[in-house]
Motif scaffolding. Structure first.
Motif, mmCIF file in Angstrom:
data_model
loop_
_atom_site.group_PDB
_atom_site.id
_atom_site.type_symbol
_atom_site.label_atom_id
_atom_site.label_comp_id
_atom_site.label_asym_id
_atom_site.label_seq_id
_atom_site.Cartn_x
_atom_site.Cartn_y
_atom_site.Cartn_z
ATOM 1 N N VAL A 56 0.842 -1.193 0.000
ATOM 2 C CA VAL A 56 0.000 0.000 0.000
ATOM 3 C C VAL A 56 0.880 1.247 0.000
ATOM 4 O O VAL A 56 0.629 2.217 -0.713
ATOM 5 N N ASN A 57 1.927 1.223 0.804
ATOM 6 C CA ASN A 57 2.817 2.371 0.929
ATOM 7 C C ASN A 57 3.971 2.290 -0.059
ATOM 8 O O ASN A 57 4.278 1.239 -0.617
ATOM 9 N N GLU A 58 4.648 3.431 -0.257
ATOM 10 C CA GLU A 58 5.775 3.491 -1.175
ATOM 11 C C GLU A 58 7.105 3.631 -0.461
ATOM 12 O O GLU A 58 8.156 3.420 -1.062
ATOM 13 N N ASP A 59 7.071 4.025 0.813
ATOM 14 C CA ASP A 59 8.338 4.217 1.524
ATOM 15 C C ASP A 59 8.936 2.880 1.940
ATOM 16 O O ASP A 59 8.259 1.849 1.985
ATOM 17 N N ILE A 60 10.220 2.902 2.241
ATOM 18 C CA ILE A 60 10.942 1.726 2.728
ATOM 19 C C ILE A 60 11.364 2.007 4.164
ATOM 20 O O ILE A 60 11.947 3.064 4.456
ATOM 21 N N LEU A 61 11.075 1.074 5.047
ATOM 22 C CA LEU A 61 11.454 1.243 6.451
ATOM 23 C C LEU A 61 12.873 0.721 6.666
ATOM 24 O O LEU A 61 13.165 -0.442 6.373
ATOM 25 N N PHE A 62 13.745 1.580 7.165
ATOM 26 C CA PHE A 62 15.111 1.189 7.506
ATOM 27 C C PHE A 62 15.231 1.107 9.023
ATOM 28 O O PHE A 62 14.822 2.027 9.739
ATOM 29 N N ILE A 63 15.781 -0.006 9.498
ATOM 30 C CA ILE A 63 15.991 -0.200 10.945
ATOM 31 C C ILE A 63 17.468 -0.494 11.168
ATOM 32 O O ILE A 63 18.027 -1.408 10.558
ATOM 33 N N LYS A 68 17.925 -10.702 22.740
ATOM 34 C CA LYS A 68 16.481 -10.906 22.757
ATOM 35 C C LYS A 68 15.741 -9.576 22.789
ATOM 36 O O LYS A 68 14.735 -9.383 22.090
ATOM 37 N N GLU A 69 16.240 -8.632 23.587
ATOM 38 C CA GLU A 69 15.589 -7.331 23.689
ATOM 39 C C GLU A 69 15.733 -6.522 22.403
ATOM 40 O O GLU A 69 14.818 -5.803 21.991
ATOM 41 N N ILE A 70 16.909 -6.619 21.765
ATOM 42 C CA ILE A 70 17.116 -5.900 20.506
ATOM 43 C C ILE A 70 16.155 -6.416 19.447
ATOM 44 O O ILE A 70 15.510 -5.643 18.731
ATOM 45 N N LEU A 71 16.043 -7.743 19.335
ATOM 46 C CA LEU A 71 15.141 -8.333 18.342
ATOM 47 C C LEU A 71 13.684 -7.996 18.651
ATOM 48 O O LEU A 71 12.872 -7.807 17.738
ATOM 49 N N LYS A 72 13.364 -7.916 19.935
ATOM 50 C CA LYS A 72 12.004 -7.539 20.332
ATOM 51 C C LYS A 72 11.698 -6.117 19.870
ATOM 52 O O LYS A 72 10.596 -5.819 19.377
ATOM 53 N N LYS A 73 12.692 -5.219 20.012
ATOM 54 C CA LYS A 73 12.500 -3.834 19.587
ATOM 55 C C LYS A 73 12.370 -3.758 18.067
ATOM 56 O O LYS A 73 11.558 -2.986 17.537
ATOM 57 N N ILE A 74 13.175 -4.543 17.349
ATOM 58 C CA ILE A 74 13.075 -4.578 15.885
ATOM 59 C C ILE A 74 11.659 -4.945 15.464
ATOM 60 O O ILE A 74 11.060 -4.292 14.598
ATOM 61 N N PHE A 75 11.110 -5.980 16.083
ATOM 62 C CA PHE A 75 9.772 -6.426 15.715
ATOM 63 C C PHE A 75 8.735 -5.354 16.018
ATOM 64 O O PHE A 75 7.851 -5.076 15.195
ATOM 65 N N ARG A 129 5.533 0.113 12.147
ATOM 66 C CA ARG A 129 6.118 0.911 11.070
ATOM 67 C C ARG A 129 6.356 2.355 11.531
ATOM 68 O O ARG A 129 5.885 3.319 10.918
ATOM 69 N N LYS A 130 7.105 2.476 12.593
ATOM 70 C CA LYS A 130 7.303 3.801 13.170
ATOM 71 C C LYS A 130 8.767 4.233 13.103
ATOM 72 O O LYS A 130 9.683 3.407 13.024
ATOM 73 N N GLU A 131 8.953 5.542 13.130
ATOM 74 C CA GLU A 131 10.293 6.109 13.133
ATOM 75 C C GLU A 131 10.736 6.368 14.565
ATOM 76 O O GLU A 131 9.990 6.933 15.363
ATOM 77 N N VAL A 132 11.925 5.916 14.875
ATOM 78 C CA VAL A 132 12.514 6.101 16.197
ATOM 79 C C VAL A 132 13.879 6.745 16.004
ATOM 80 O O VAL A 132 14.685 6.257 15.208
ATOM 81 N N ASP A 133 14.118 7.824 16.703
ATOM 82 C CA ASP A 133 15.370 8.561 16.553
ATOM 83 C C ASP A 133 16.577 7.640 16.692
ATOM 84 O O ASP A 133 16.685 6.894 17.655
ATOM 85 N N GLN A 134 17.471 7.697 15.704
ATOM 86 C CA GLN A 134 18.701 6.925 15.676
ATOM 87 C C GLN A 134 18.474 5.407 15.597
ATOM 88 O O GLN A 134 19.398 4.632 15.798
ATOM 89 N N PHE A 135 17.265 4.999 15.282
ATOM 90 C CA PHE A 135 16.980 3.562 15.202
ATOM 91 C C PHE A 135 16.251 3.192 13.913
ATOM 92 O O PHE A 135 16.557 2.161 13.307
ATOM 93 N N SER A 136 15.300 4.014 13.481
ATOM 94 C CA SER A 136 14.537 3.665 12.274
ATOM 95 C C SER A 136 14.116 4.909 11.514
ATOM 96 O O SER A 136 13.992 6.001 12.084
ATOM 97 N N HIS A 137 13.890 4.725 10.204
ATOM 98 C CA HIS A 137 13.491 5.840 9.342
ATOM 99 C C HIS A 137 12.741 5.297 8.133
ATOM 100 O O HIS A 137 13.110 4.263 7.573
#
Length: 504
Positions: free
Chosen positions: A396-403, A418-425, A431-439
């Motif tokens: 549906v969307n055109e953007d690409i999520l980078f993590i 385990k916690e890092i992978l939990k945050k990735i999921f 599909r949210k942006e997190v400062d210094q983590f995702s865009h």
């Protein structure tokens, strides 16, 4: 269930006597043989319990033999006579008897009994690499018998207690064996074993918004660990896979059977998925894969006319088949399907034909949904950094999520994997942006970067420091005071030496 330390000890004992190059073949094969023996014993003993007979007792009566054999083949897919069960071979090995001939018969009976049955493909040639006449085991029959007897005795310990009717322990125990052998392998075992942490995150991401029964496929199945994880975690109707390495192909079939997956519920093929695909007429709801690292292929120009690869107009290079696997699997993905693949990070930024393929997948197909950096060294011993790519054909969307989860940048050193992978999921699911983590990068941003998907271009890992001017002034005042002290000290030394002051 035995401890992991006990398991390591058993494996170490075995590997001391059998060369590392082939020890896994015998460990997996004999463990699988033991499982099958305990399984048939359990099943037929239960079936005969109403008559107060065991399988061994009943089989002595000619009236029962054919019935018992038919029951085992119908319900389990194979048959083996009581005489050749693991427990009897174990007892003879413990008495220092010669067991090789009977063990050969035992393995042959299992394979032969499946011929003409629905289980035939699952068992055909499955013990091919358990070569009891191999010089690796010794030059003489007696030497080989001693090694194999010790192998039987080690596998017969509590550390390998794996059987019950519902496979409650067998699957996890076999997975532990796979994990330990992968860790001890010189290559780290990436070619046949996908670590459980990666399996879990792939399964979770692939299953978002999926609430029906579906098929799943892996073009590089290895030992089947990833496919089994998806099968056990989700509501899967059938599992499909292909594996180029004959040893891994046999191992994957053992793994599926030990995990209690019915013969009709999996379709595993031997062969090169790129050069000789075995499921060309199939489309799948889910595709998951850990693409073989540093794999090669022919890149023959004939593939420019192959529907799997023709779209981009360029072929993946001979020395790097990563995009060939990606394109092959995208061909098999249903329009509403999801594909998750673990790949080397080089696919994100390498130029030439790989750049053209990226432009096609993103600019023409708009099927790349996310680029997810995985924590460093998640693949045991390899030095290759990997990431996870998520593809959807009907986005549906055109953007690409980078993590970007690379733990050396943002204080993740004290955070568990385990916690890092939990945050990735969590970030991917919402599909949210997190400062210094995702865009989320739109088409224009990707285009400006010439379709280079290097994650650092999109997720700013630089930690901006807030300046405290009061502290800065204090530090400057301290520096000035120290400089003045040093000047006075230099002036005193100059006077002592009778030379002009060195301080200007």
């Amino acid at each position: 269930m035995a401890s992991q330390n006990a398991l390591k000890k058993v494996l170490n004992n075995i590997q001391k006597e059998i060369p590392d190059a082939v020890s896994a073949d015998y460990i997996f094969g004999i463990t699988f043989y033991r499982f099958l023996c305990e399984k048939i014993n359990y099943h037929l003993d239960n079936e005969l319990s109403i008559s107060n007979l065991t399988f061994a007792q009943a089989y002595k009566n000619d009236l029962f033999k054919e019935t018992l054999k038919n029951s085992a083949i119908k319900n389990l897919g194979y048959f083996i006579e009581p005489k050749y069960l693991f427990e009897n071979i174990y007892e003879r090995a413990d008495n220092n008897e010669f067991i090789l001939d009977d063990l050969k018969v035992a393995l042959s009976q299992i394979e032969d009994s499946a011929i003409g049955q629905r289980s035939e493909d699952a068992f055909k040639g499955i013990f091919e690499f358990v070569d009891l006449d191999s010089s690796f085991l010794g030059e003489s029959p007696d030497e080989r018998n001693a090694i194999v007897s010790n192998l039987i005795l080690n596998i017969g310990t509590e550390a390998f207690s794996i059987a019950d009717d519902k496979n409650r322990y067998s699957g996890s125990q076999f997975r532990n064996i796979l994990s330990e052998i992968a860790k001890s392998s010189k290559k780290g075992g990436e070619e046949f074993y996908t670590p459980i942490n990666i399996c879990d995150i792939i399964s979770r991401i692939a299953s978002i918004d999926k609430n029906k029964t579906y098929s799943v496929y892996d073009a590089a199945a290895g030992s089947g660990t990833l496919l089994i994880n998806v099968f056990k975690s989700l509501q899967v109707s059938k599992v499909y896979g292909q594996e180029i390495n004959p040893r891994n192909y046999n191992l994957s079939r053992m793994n599926f059977i030990i995990h209690g997956i019915d013969f009709d519920d999996f379709d595993l093929k031997l062969g090169d998925s790129l050069e000789n695909p075995q499921h060309l007429d199939e489309k799948f709801d889910l595709i998951v894969s850990q693409i073989p690292l540093s794999s090669k292929w022919s890149a023959d120009t004939k593939f420019l006319k192959d529907e799997r690869f023709s779209g981009a107009g360029k072929l993946a290079p001979k020395s790097k088949a990563d995009f060939a696997f990606i394109e092959h699997m995208l061909f098999h993905l249903k329009d509403d399907g999801v594909m998750v693949a673990v790949v080397p990070k080089g696919v994100l930024f390498r130029g030439s034909s790989e750049e053209d393929i990226r432009k096609y997948l993103i600019g023409n197909m708009n099927c790349l949904d996310a680029v997810i950096d995985l924590p460093l060294s998640i693949l045991m011993k390899t030095s290759v950094d990997v990431c996870m790519l998520v593809f959807k054909k009907s986005r549906v969307n055109e953007d690409i999520l980078f993590i970007d989860s690379e733990n050396r940048n943002r204080g993740f050193e004290s955070t568990s994997l385990k916690e890092i992978l939990k945050k990735i999921f969590e970030v991917y699911e919402n599909r949210k942006e997190v400062d210094q983590f995702s865009h989320k990068a739109g088409p224009d941003e990707v285009d400006i970067n010439n379709f280079n998907l290097n994650i650092s271009r999109y997720v700013d890992a630089y930690e901006e420091k807030v300046l405290d001017y009061e502290d800065i002034f204090k530090e400057l005042s301290s520096v000035d005071a120290e400089l003045k002290r040093l000047e006075e000290e230099i002036d005193d030394y100059s006077k002592m030496l009778g030379i002009p002051s060195q301080v200007e």
